[in-house]
Design a protein around this motif. Structure first.
Motif, short mmCIF file in Angstrom:
data_model
loop_
_atom_site.label_atom_id
_atom_site.label_comp_id
_atom_site.label_asym_id
_atom_site.label_seq_id
_atom_site.Cartn_x
_atom_site.Cartn_y
_atom_site.Cartn_z
N GLY A 19 4.17 -5.78 7.68
CA GLY A 19 5.24 -4.93 7.15
C GLY A 19 5.80 -4.02 8.21
O GLY A 19 5.04 -3.46 9.03
N GLY A 21 8.17 -1.38 7.52
CA GLY A 21 8.85 -0.21 6.96
C GLY A 21 8.31 1.04 7.64
O GLY A 21 7.71 0.97 8.72
N PHE A 22 8.50 2.19 7.01
CA PHE A 22 8.00 3.45 7.55
C PHE A 22 6.53 3.33 7.94
O PHE A 22 6.11 3.73 9.03
N ALA A 23 5.72 2.74 7.01
CA ALA A 23 4.28 2.73 7.22
C ALA A 23 3.88 1.81 8.38
O ALA A 23 3.08 2.20 9.24
N GLU A 43 6.62 -9.39 9.79
CA GLU A 43 7.61 -8.92 8.82
C GLU A 43 8.27 -10.13 8.18
O GLU A 43 8.73 -11.03 8.88
N ARG A 44 8.30 -10.14 6.85
CA ARG A 44 8.86 -11.32 6.17
C ARG A 44 10.39 -11.37 6.26
O ARG A 44 10.98 -12.45 6.20
N GLY A 50 12.04 -1.94 5.90
CA GLY A 50 11.45 -1.89 4.56
C GLY A 50 12.46 -1.57 3.48
O GLY A 50 13.57 -2.13 3.46
N VAL A 51 12.12 -0.65 2.60
CA VAL A 51 13.02 -0.33 1.47
C VAL A 51 14.38 0.17 1.96
O VAL A 51 15.38 0.03 1.27
N ARG A 53 16.02 -0.95 4.51
CA ARG A 53 16.82 -2.13 4.88
C ARG A 53 17.39 -2.76 3.61
O ARG A 53 18.56 -3.13 3.55
N CYS A 62 17.62 9.34 0.37
CA CYS A 62 16.28 9.81 0.00
C CYS A 62 16.41 11.01 -0.93
O CYS A 62 17.46 11.65 -1.00
N ASP A 63 15.34 11.31 -1.66
CA ASP A 63 15.40 12.49 -2.53
C ASP A 63 14.38 13.55 -2.13
O ASP A 63 14.00 14.40 -2.92
N TYR A 69 11.18 14.03 5.27
CA TYR A 69 11.06 12.59 5.05
C TYR A 69 11.30 11.86 6.38
O TYR A 69 12.25 11.09 6.56
N VAL A 112 3.45 -13.11 5.67
CA VAL A 112 2.02 -13.43 5.63
C VAL A 112 1.71 -13.91 4.21
O VAL A 112 2.00 -13.22 3.24
N GLY A 143 4.06 -1.91 1.52
CA GLY A 143 4.78 -1.05 0.60
C GLY A 143 4.30 -1.21 -0.84
O GLY A 143 3.41 -2.00 -1.14
N VAL A 400 6.16 11.15 0.99
CA VAL A 400 5.00 10.28 1.19
C VAL A 400 4.69 10.06 2.68
O VAL A 400 3.58 9.69 3.06
C1 LIG Z 1 15.53 3.38 -2.92
C2 LIG Z 1 14.26 4.09 -2.58
C3 LIG Z 1 14.27 5.44 -2.25
C4 LIG Z 1 13.09 6.10 -1.94
N1 LIG Z 1 13.15 7.43 -1.63
C5 LIG Z 1 12.01 8.09 -1.32
C6 LIG Z 1 12.04 9.49 -0.99
O1 LIG Z 1 13.09 10.11 -0.97
N2 LIG Z 1 10.87 10.10 -0.71
C7 LIG Z 1 9.68 9.44 -0.73
O2 LIG Z 1 8.64 10.04 -0.45
N3 LIG Z 1 9.63 8.11 -1.02
C8 LIG Z 1 10.75 7.44 -1.32
N4 LIG Z 1 10.70 6.10 -1.63
C9 LIG Z 1 9.40 5.40 -1.64
C10 LIG Z 1 9.25 4.48 -0.41
O3 LIG Z 1 8.64 3.34 -0.91
C11 LIG Z 1 8.43 5.13 0.68
O4 LIG Z 1 8.95 6.40 0.98
C12 LIG Z 1 8.36 4.37 2.00
O5 LIG Z 1 9.64 4.14 2.57
C13 LIG Z 1 7.60 3.10 1.88
O6 LIG Z 1 7.39 2.58 3.17
P1 LIG Z 1 6.40 1.37 3.40
O7 LIG Z 1 6.47 1.03 4.82
O8 LIG Z 1 5.08 1.68 2.79
O9 LIG Z 1 6.96 0.19 2.48
P2 LIG Z 1 8.33 -0.64 2.55
O10 LIG Z 1 9.44 0.19 3.02
O11 LIG Z 1 8.44 -1.30 1.21
O12 LIG Z 1 8.06 -1.76 3.67
C14 LIG Z 1 7.20 -2.84 3.44
C15 LIG Z 1 7.60 -3.95 4.38
O13 LIG Z 1 6.65 -5.00 4.27
C16 LIG Z 1 7.33 -6.24 4.27
N5 LIG Z 1 6.47 -7.21 3.60
C17 LIG Z 1 6.06 -7.21 2.30
N6 LIG Z 1 5.26 -8.26 2.06
C18 LIG Z 1 5.14 -8.94 3.22
C19 LIG Z 1 4.42 -10.11 3.61
N7 LIG Z 1 3.68 -10.80 2.75
N8 LIG Z 1 4.52 -10.53 4.90
C20 LIG Z 1 5.26 -9.84 5.80
N9 LIG Z 1 5.97 -8.73 5.48
C21 LIG Z 1 5.90 -8.28 4.22
C22 LIG Z 1 8.62 -5.95 3.51
O14 LIG Z 1 9.62 -6.89 3.80
C23 LIG Z 1 8.95 -4.56 4.05
O15 LIG Z 1 9.74 -4.62 5.21
C24 LIG Z 1 11.86 5.41 -1.96
C25 LIG Z 1 11.84 4.06 -2.31
C26 LIG Z 1 13.02 3.40 -2.62
C27 LIG Z 1 12.96 1.95 -3.01
#
Ligand SMILES: Cc1cc2nc3c(=O)[nH]c(=O)nc-3n(C[C@H](O)[C@H](O)[C@H](O)COP(=O)(O)OP(=O)(O)OC[C@H]3O[C@@H](n4cnc5c(N)ncnc54)[C@H](O)[C@@H]3O)c2cc1C
Length: 496
Positions: A19, A21-23, A43-44, A50-51, A53, A62-63, A69, A112, A143, A400
């Motif tokens: 993944g 995204g942010f994490a 990355e798939r 992540g979200v 994109r 964002c909120d 953030y 994956v 995510g 988060v």
């Molecule tokens: C519209 C929206 C607004 C948000 N606003 C806020 C906010 O204001 N404040 C807050 O705290 N949180 C907010 N969030 C929550 C948000 O989920 C987190 O803040 C954070 O961006 C999540 O990051 P992440 O990297 O954990 O997950 P994600 O951003 O979901 O990234 C996960 C990545 O993993 C990839 N992936 C998934 N499965 C696979 C696989 N099997 N193989 C390879 N790659 C894979 C995905 O394609 C993606 O790129 C918001 C969420 C959304 C949807």
């Protein structure tokens, strides 16, 4: 789900991150110092973000204030608004990947499919869309809001016009002059409804539960403030600290729901101010304690709903016909397009049904109905595997990203401990059980369980396995020191 057997293994890494995204990007930046060159990010999708994109619907933002953030170790002084828009956040993440030299390590379009622990070789075997890889350590950064949900509505496949989910916005569809149905009133819908309302002919909003909506007070950040944020030492840190403290204090009301009455008064005034029609106001009045579901922020949502081309239908959608939508009371609404703002599949953490322990049991099966992880990050029986945005990592009151930073500190220390001991690491079952019991105790009496709503924060067993129910400082305190007694280290010859 049954694990598959590897054919040819093409490469080996010390650390694989799934993944971007942010994490995932945060993990790559923080952990690569530990592992040098052999870090890979799968990355798939075809790009990072992540979200941020995927969710490029009109009004996406964002909120939580952007100063908070974003990563403290990668601050930006370029935010143009208090709450950054989707495109800015996406750019921030792309810049982050480039600035830290991560691009060569990111394998896009590399989903994956599954992971299995090979205890004999003390490594994970990853089955990816493009072959097999192995890794000593894996960070699952997939995510929790990555997979959109379309409700199983009778007749949905028979509709003649465009149908799409907010996270897969169809930009080819011109909504101007169209009759549009919007299903859902969550965090995304309240952002895109005010943006499309002025251009559509009519907008029918299907609502199951009216959300609490509070003033957003979004402001442009002036050029001079941006300059100050970038150049005056301590200014950005001070503004971050002030916003952080204000949000931490708000946790008191989530933990002592009677205090939510203060916010509810403000929420009702916000509604009264924008909507003069008593019947519409009644429909938009929430019937649960504020905070039980996510509190939404918007200065535009209520005014948009008060416009003559908008109608709000309570009770949701009963079925879809080729030409429209039938509401719960049997009313027929002829429409040209249907947009779902129905959120994400939060019933299971992505991929965890395909992460197998040494005996071939999946992580999801080992959990049953309620996911549990030590510090929301490591799981007994699954060595050298770290979940970002795992169980009880989401937040109801603040950003988060600060949880991610604490997690990364813990992961760094756990990995180092394993590397120093030349073995694999996992939490003891007792440590995991004790931590879960702490979560349950901390959740008791909060608005999330007593607020009179049903929300994705609670899993099918009724347990809070999504939210961290305490303060950011509380979580940081738990993660800041690594406790070897809470972990099992198994050396590569199998001894403990
Ligand atoms: C519209 C929206 C607004 C948000 N606003 C806020 C906010 O204001 N404040 C807050 O705290 N949180 C907010 N969030 C929550 C948000 O989920 C987190 O803040 C954070 O961006 C999540 O990051 P992440 O990297 O954990 O997950 P994600 O951003 O979901 O990234 C996960 C990545 O993993 C990839 N992936 C998934 N499965 C696979 C696989 N099997 N193989 C390879 N790659 C894979 C995905 O394609 C993606 O790129 C918001 C969420 C959304 C949807």
């Amino acid at each position: 789900m049954v694990k598959s057997e590897p054919t040819e293994i093409s490469d080996h890494h010390t650390l694989a991150i799934i993944g971007s995204g942010f994490a995932g990007l945060g993990a790559a930046i923080k952990l690569e110092q530990l592992h040098g060159g052999s870090v890979v990010i799968f990355e798939r999708a075809s790009s990072v973000g992540g979200v941020w994109r995927d969710n490029d619907y009109p009004g996406a933002a964002c909120d939580v204030q952007s100063v908070l953030y974003s990563y403290s170790f990668a601050p930006s002084h370029r935010w143009r608004h208090t709450y950054a828009r989707q495109a800015e956040i996406r750019l921030y993440l792309e810049d982050l990947a480039r600035a830290h030299g991560l691009m060569p390590r990111i394998r896009t379009e590399h989903a994956v499919e599954s992971l299995s622990w090979d205890a004999d070789a003390s490594r994970w075997i990853l089955d990816t869309a493009r072959g097999w890889s192995t890794a000593n350590h894996v960070v699952l950064a997939t995510g929790s809001l990555a997979d959109p949900t379309l409700p199983a509505i009778d007749g949905i496949d028979t509709f003649d016009g465009p149908v799409f989910h907010s996270s897969q916005w169809n930009h080819d569809v011109d909504l101007s002059g169209k009759r549009v149905a919007v299903v859902g009133t969550g965090a995304s819908a309240i952002q895109f409804v005010p943006k499309i309302q002025p251009v559509v002919k009519s907008l029918t909003l299907f609502q199951r539960t009216a959300p609490w909506v509070m003033p957003r007070n979004d402001r442009p950040i002036s050029e001079s403030t941006r300059k100050r944020l970038g150049s005056v030492p301590g200014y950005r840190r001070a503004s971050r600290a002030v916003i952080f403290a204000k949000r931490e204090i708000k946790l008191l009301a989530f933990r002592h729901p009677v205090l939510m009455r203060i916010g509810e008064r403000e929420g009702r005034a916000h509604l009264r101010h924008a909507v003069s029609d008593p019947a519409l106001r009644e429909k938009l009045s929430p019937n649960y304690r504020m905070g039980c579901k996510r509190i939404l922020l918007s200065d535009e949502y209520y005014p948009a709903l008060a416009q003559p081309n908008v109608s709000v239908e309570n009770g949701g959608v009963a079925k879809v016909t080729p030409t429209g939508v039938v509401d719960a009371a049997g009313g027929v609404h002829e429409v040209d397009a249907i947009i779902f703002g129905t959120g994400f599949d939060t019933s299971k953490l992505p991929l965890t049904d395909r992460v197998f322990d040494e005996n071939g049991q999946s992580m999801a099966d080992s959990w049953g109905t309620s996911p549990r992880a030590y510090l929301g990050t490591t799981v007994a029986g699954f060595p050298n595997l770290y979940l970002m945005h795992g169980p009880n990592i989401a937040l109801g009151h603040t950003s988060v990203i600060m949880m991610f930073e604490s997690q990364l500190g813990y992961i760094e220390r756990a990995m180092k401990h394993a590397v120093d001991a030349s073995g694999s690491i996992e939490p003891t079952p007792e440590a995991q059980a004790e931590y879960s019991a702490d979560i349950d105790e901390l959740t008791g009496g909060t608005v999330w369980t007593s607020g009179g709503c049903s929300s994705w924060y609670l899993d099918p067993s009724g347990r809070n396995s999504n939210l961290w129910p305490g303060s950011i400082l509380g979580y940081r305190t738990r993660t800041v020191r690594f406790d070897p007694t809470q972990h099992l280290v198994r050396s590569s010859d199998g001894s403990r």
